[in-house]
Scaffold this active site. Structure first.
Site, PDB file in Angstrom:
ATOM      1  N   ASP A 159     -13.429   8.016  -2.089  1.00  0.00           N
ATOM      2  CA  ASP A 159     -12.867   7.542  -3.454  1.00  0.00           C
ATOM      3  C   ASP A 159     -13.513   8.439  -4.480  1.00  0.00           C
ATOM      4  O   ASP A 159     -12.963   8.996  -5.421  1.00  0.00           O
ATOM      5  CB  ASP A 159     -13.260   6.280  -4.001  1.00  0.00           C
ATOM      6  CG  ASP A 159     -12.231   5.429  -3.339  1.00  0.00           C
ATOM      7  OD1 ASP A 159     -11.188   5.791  -2.987  1.00  0.00           O
ATOM      8  OD2 ASP A 159     -12.637   3.970  -3.157  1.00  0.00           O
ATOM      9  N   SER A 219       0.887  -1.340   0.030  1.00  0.00           N
ATOM     10  CA  SER A 219      -0.070  -0.043  -0.114  1.00  0.00           C
ATOM     11  C   SER A 219       1.021   1.340   0.190  1.00  0.00           C
ATOM     12  O   SER A 219       1.996   1.326   0.787  1.00  0.00           O
ATOM     13  CB  SER A 219      -0.964   0.014   1.164  1.00  0.00           C
ATOM     14  OG  SER A 219      -1.548   1.150   1.467  1.00  0.00           O
ATOM     15  N   ASN A 222     -20.288  -0.826 -19.641  1.00  0.00           N
ATOM     16  CA  ASN A 222     -19.552  -1.956 -19.115  1.00  0.00           C
ATOM     17  C   ASN A 222     -19.823  -3.293 -19.661  1.00  0.00           C
ATOM     18  O   ASN A 222     -20.657  -3.579 -20.471  1.00  0.00           O
ATOM     19  CB  ASN A 222     -19.911  -2.176 -17.533  1.00  0.00           C
ATOM     20  CG  ASN A 222     -19.022  -3.009 -16.752  1.00  0.00           C
ATOM     21  OD1 ASN A 222     -17.917  -2.944 -16.855  1.00  0.00           O
ATOM     22  ND2 ASN A 222     -19.767  -4.121 -16.229  1.00  0.00           N
ATOM     23  N   LYS A 238     -13.755  -3.570   2.156  1.00  0.00           N
ATOM     24  CA  LYS A 238     -14.698  -2.097   2.352  1.00  0.00           C
ATOM     25  C   LYS A 238     -16.060  -2.527   2.518  1.00  0.00           C
ATOM     26  O   LYS A 238     -16.671  -1.614   3.262  1.00  0.00           O
ATOM     27  CB  LYS A 238     -14.572  -1.631   0.677  1.00  0.00           C
ATOM     28  CG  LYS A 238     -13.263  -0.902   0.494  1.00  0.00           C
ATOM     29  CD  LYS A 238     -13.080  -0.125  -0.788  1.00  0.00           C
ATOM     30  CE  LYS A 238     -11.546   0.121  -1.129  1.00  0.00           C
ATOM     31  NZ  LYS A 238     -11.724   1.162  -2.080  1.00  0.00           N
ATOM     32  N   THR A 243     -20.368  -6.002 -18.659  1.00  0.00           N
ATOM     33  CA  THR A 243     -21.375  -6.862 -17.910  1.00  0.00           C
ATOM     34  C   THR A 243     -22.490  -5.830 -17.676  1.00  0.00           C
ATOM     35  O   THR A 243     -22.514  -5.087 -16.972  1.00  0.00           O
ATOM     36  CB  THR A 243     -21.001  -7.458 -16.611  1.00  0.00           C
ATOM     37  OG1 THR A 243     -19.672  -8.331 -16.939  1.00  0.00           O
ATOM     38  CG2 THR A 243     -22.034  -8.380 -16.236  1.00  0.00           C
ATOM     39  N   GLY A 293     -16.682   0.894 -16.958  1.00  0.00           N
ATOM     40  CA  GLY A 293     -16.472   0.102 -15.852  1.00  0.00           C
ATOM     41  C   GLY A 293     -17.655   0.251 -15.088  1.00  0.00           C
ATOM     42  O   GLY A 293     -18.520   1.390 -14.950  1.00  0.00           O
ATOM     43  N   TYR A 349      -3.249   4.278 -12.143  1.00  0.00           N
ATOM     44  CA  TYR A 349      -2.052   5.351 -12.026  1.00  0.00           C
ATOM     45  C   TYR A 349      -0.814   4.554 -12.154  1.00  0.00           C
ATOM     46  O   TYR A 349       0.330   5.277 -11.914  1.00  0.00           O
ATOM     47  CB  TYR A 349      -2.166   5.729 -10.401  1.00  0.00           C
ATOM     48  CG  TYR A 349      -1.997   4.830  -9.567  1.00  0.00           C
ATOM     49  CD1 TYR A 349      -3.232   4.589  -8.697  1.00  0.00           C
ATOM     50  CD2 TYR A 349      -0.830   4.497  -9.049  1.00  0.00           C
ATOM     51  CE1 TYR A 349      -3.243   3.625  -7.673  1.00  0.00           C
ATOM     52  CE2 TYR A 349      -0.834   3.439  -7.779  1.00  0.00           C
ATOM     53  CZ  TYR A 349      -1.959   3.175  -7.225  1.00  0.00           C
ATOM     54  OH  TYR A 349      -2.091   2.085  -6.137  1.00  0.00           O
ATOM     55  N   GLY A 401     -17.359  -1.758 -11.624  1.00  0.00           N
ATOM     56  CA  GLY A 401     -16.911  -2.198 -10.260  1.00  0.00           C
ATOM     57  C   GLY A 401     -16.997  -1.220  -8.976  1.00  0.00           C
ATOM     58  O   GLY A 401     -17.429  -0.227  -9.220  1.00  0.00           O
ATOM     59  N   GLY A 402     -16.245  -1.651  -8.016  1.00  0.00           N
ATOM     60  CA  GLY A 402     -16.380  -0.458  -7.176  1.00  0.00           C
ATOM     61  C   GLY A 402     -15.929   0.889  -7.269  1.00  0.00           C
ATOM     62  O   GLY A 402     -16.377   1.732  -6.724  1.00  0.00           O
TER      63      GLY A 402
HETATM   64  P1  ATR Z   1     -12.537  -2.402  -8.762  1.00  0.00           P
HETATM   65  O1  ATR Z   1     -13.427  -2.677  -7.582  1.00  0.00           O
HETATM   66  O2  ATR Z   1     -11.238  -1.972  -8.264  1.00  0.00           O
HETATM   67  O3  ATR Z   1     -13.233  -1.303  -9.497  1.00  0.00           O
HETATM   68  P2  ATR Z   1     -13.843  -4.456 -10.073  1.00  0.00           P
HETATM   69  O4  ATR Z   1     -15.081  -4.631  -9.225  1.00  0.00           O
HETATM   70  O5  ATR Z   1     -13.097  -6.050 -10.264  1.00  0.00           O
HETATM   71  O6  ATR Z   1     -12.605  -3.767  -9.489  1.00  0.00           O
HETATM   72  O7  ATR Z   1     -14.113  -3.891 -11.571  1.00  0.00           O
HETATM   73  C1  ATR Z   1     -13.217  -4.059 -12.597  1.00  0.00           C
HETATM   74  C2  ATR Z   1     -14.030  -3.180 -13.652  1.00  0.00           C
HETATM   75  O8  ATR Z   1     -13.278  -3.408 -14.827  1.00  0.00           O
HETATM   76  C3  ATR Z   1     -15.490  -4.221 -14.104  1.00  0.00           C
HETATM   77  O9  ATR Z   1     -16.187  -2.984 -14.685  1.00  0.00           O
HETATM   78  C4  ATR Z   1     -14.798  -4.973 -15.195  1.00  0.00           C
HETATM   79  O10 ATR Z   1     -15.988  -5.430 -15.953  1.00  0.00           O
HETATM   80  P3  ATR Z   1     -16.995  -6.669 -15.551  1.00  0.00           P
HETATM   81  O11 ATR Z   1     -18.123  -5.906 -14.752  1.00  0.00           O
HETATM   82  O12 ATR Z   1     -17.708  -6.747 -17.180  1.00  0.00           O
HETATM   83  O13 ATR Z   1     -16.101  -7.575 -15.012  1.00  0.00           O
HETATM   84  C5  ATR Z   1     -14.025  -4.261 -15.935  1.00  0.00           C
HETATM   85  N1  ATR Z   1     -12.996  -5.135 -16.672  1.00  0.00           N
HETATM   86  C6  ATR Z   1     -11.947  -5.626 -16.037  1.00  0.00           C
HETATM   87  N2  ATR Z   1     -11.320  -6.358 -17.323  1.00  0.00           N
HETATM   88  C7  ATR Z   1     -11.724  -5.918 -18.299  1.00  0.00           C
HETATM   89  C8  ATR Z   1     -11.625  -6.147 -19.773  1.00  0.00           C
HETATM   90  N3  ATR Z   1     -10.787  -6.975 -20.070  1.00  0.00           N
HETATM   91  N4  ATR Z   1     -12.595  -5.534 -20.412  1.00  0.00           N
HETATM   92  C9  ATR Z   1     -13.560  -4.777 -20.116  1.00  0.00           C
HETATM   93  N5  ATR Z   1     -13.816  -4.667 -18.851  1.00  0.00           N
HETATM   94  C10 ATR Z   1     -13.127  -5.180 -17.908  1.00  0.00           C
END
Ligand code: ATR
Length: 286
Positions: A114, A27, A162, A78, A164, A138, A226, A140-141
């Site tokens: 964040d 970290s 995204n 978290k 998904t 994206g 980063y 995710g979190g």
């Molecule tokens: P964090 O909490 O750090 O944001 P996470 O919850 O694993 O990490 O989220 C990662 C994000 O990057 C997600 O939106 C993921 O897409 P999915 O929701 O479809 O899994 C996206 N992501 C990761 N690798 C990817 C890739 N190769 N192409 C497109 N999206 C990707």
């Protein structure tokens, strides 16, 4: 690493803040916060504690019992910390995730810095998202924190793109009336594009999270990645005359917001950035 301003040795009065996570040893938070405490002349020290999954309730009990004044929370804790706090801020409740805890006399108050840190990093570069059409790549979190904060900052539209789709719907709802789900082509019409996926870092360094052919001059293009500092997306943005904003700013400013929540003092952002860049440099050499 030696901070720019060395702190005196801890005494019986020294206050303690810490990060919990797993893994936590790499970290950057100890470097950022110890530099900040030293630069602000505060008798505080910041440590890193490896906390195993499942041990969060015990760790929070320790925070209360030991009077640890402030806590940063990183993966994978978290959500568990959000559930274990006595009170949770509006943003942290919406996100179901706490990355910063204030110990208010034994009462643990959870926050999520964040999103506010991300918007502060935009403003530092001269980008005010109010009224802007934004695309967040994206869901995710990290993306959810960005979406929530852009909505709260008055963005005209926050379009979540995204891989998904179901996760995109959940994320978009966090921006209230400004939120919607879109396809990859939404990038072309955006004022601000944010990469909040992990594409561009680690094994994916050099990859693009969207079609670079959709970027255009005058757009703001922010990456929350980063490391590397110059992601393929930021290089592509610069090449077409868009304004690139690197992810280090979000890292610094989410920590700066936490620092102020714990201490009530304005964060020495410059000292934090210097320490963060030095720690990143040292980490890349090992
Ligand atoms: P964090 O909490 O750090 O944001 P996470 O919850 O694993 O990490 O989220 C990662 C994000 O990057 C997600 O939106 C993921 O897409 P999915 O929701 O479809 O899994 C996206 N992501 C990761 N690798 C990817 C890739 N190769 N192409 C497109 N999206 C990707």
């Amino acid at each position: 690493m030696t901070p720019a301003t060395p702190r005196p040795a801890p005494t019986g009065h020294t206050r303690v803040a810490a990060v919990i996570g797993s893994p936590v040893r790499h970290s950057l938070s100890p470097a950022l916060h110890n530099a900040a405490f030293a630069a602000a002349g505060l008798d505080w020290v910041y440590l890193a504690f490896e906390v195993a999954p499942g041990a969060v309730p015990a760790a929070l009990g320790g925070v209360r019992a030991l009077g640890i004044a402030g806590l940063s929370v990183t993966m994978p804790h978290k959500d568990a910390v959000a559930a274990g706090c006595d009170e949770v801020s509006v943003a942290a409740r919406a996100l179901g995730a706490v990355n910063c805890v204030v110990n208010d006399g034994g009462r643990l108050v959870g926050h999520n810095t964040d999103g506010a840190g991300f918007v502060a990093s935009l403003r530092e570069e001269g980008c005010d998202p109010a009224g802007m059409r934004c695309v967040v790549l994206g869901a995710g979190g990290a993306a959810r924190a960005v979406v929530e904060a852009l909505g709260a900052a008055g963005a005209a539209e926050v379009c979540v793109v995204n891989r998904t789709a179901a996760k995109a719907e959940v994320a978009a709802a966090l921006a209230g009336g400004a939120g919607r789900v879109g396809g990859a082509d939404a990038v072309a019409g955006a004022d601000l594009i944010v990469n909040a996926t992990s594409v561009g870092m680690g094994a994916d360094a050099g990859s693009l999270p969207c079609d670079a052919g959709l970027l255009r001059a005058g757009q703001w293009v922010a990456d929350i990645v980063y490391e590397p500092a110059d992601t393929a997306l930021l290089l592509a943005a610069r090449a077409v005359g868009a304004h690139p904003i690197g992810g280090i700013g979000m890292l610094i400013h989410q920590a700066a917001v936490a620092f102020t929540l714990w201490t009530g003092v304005d964060a020495p952002v410059h000292a934090m950035r210097t320490a963060g860049l030095a720690a990143l440099d040292a980490r890349q050499r090992t």
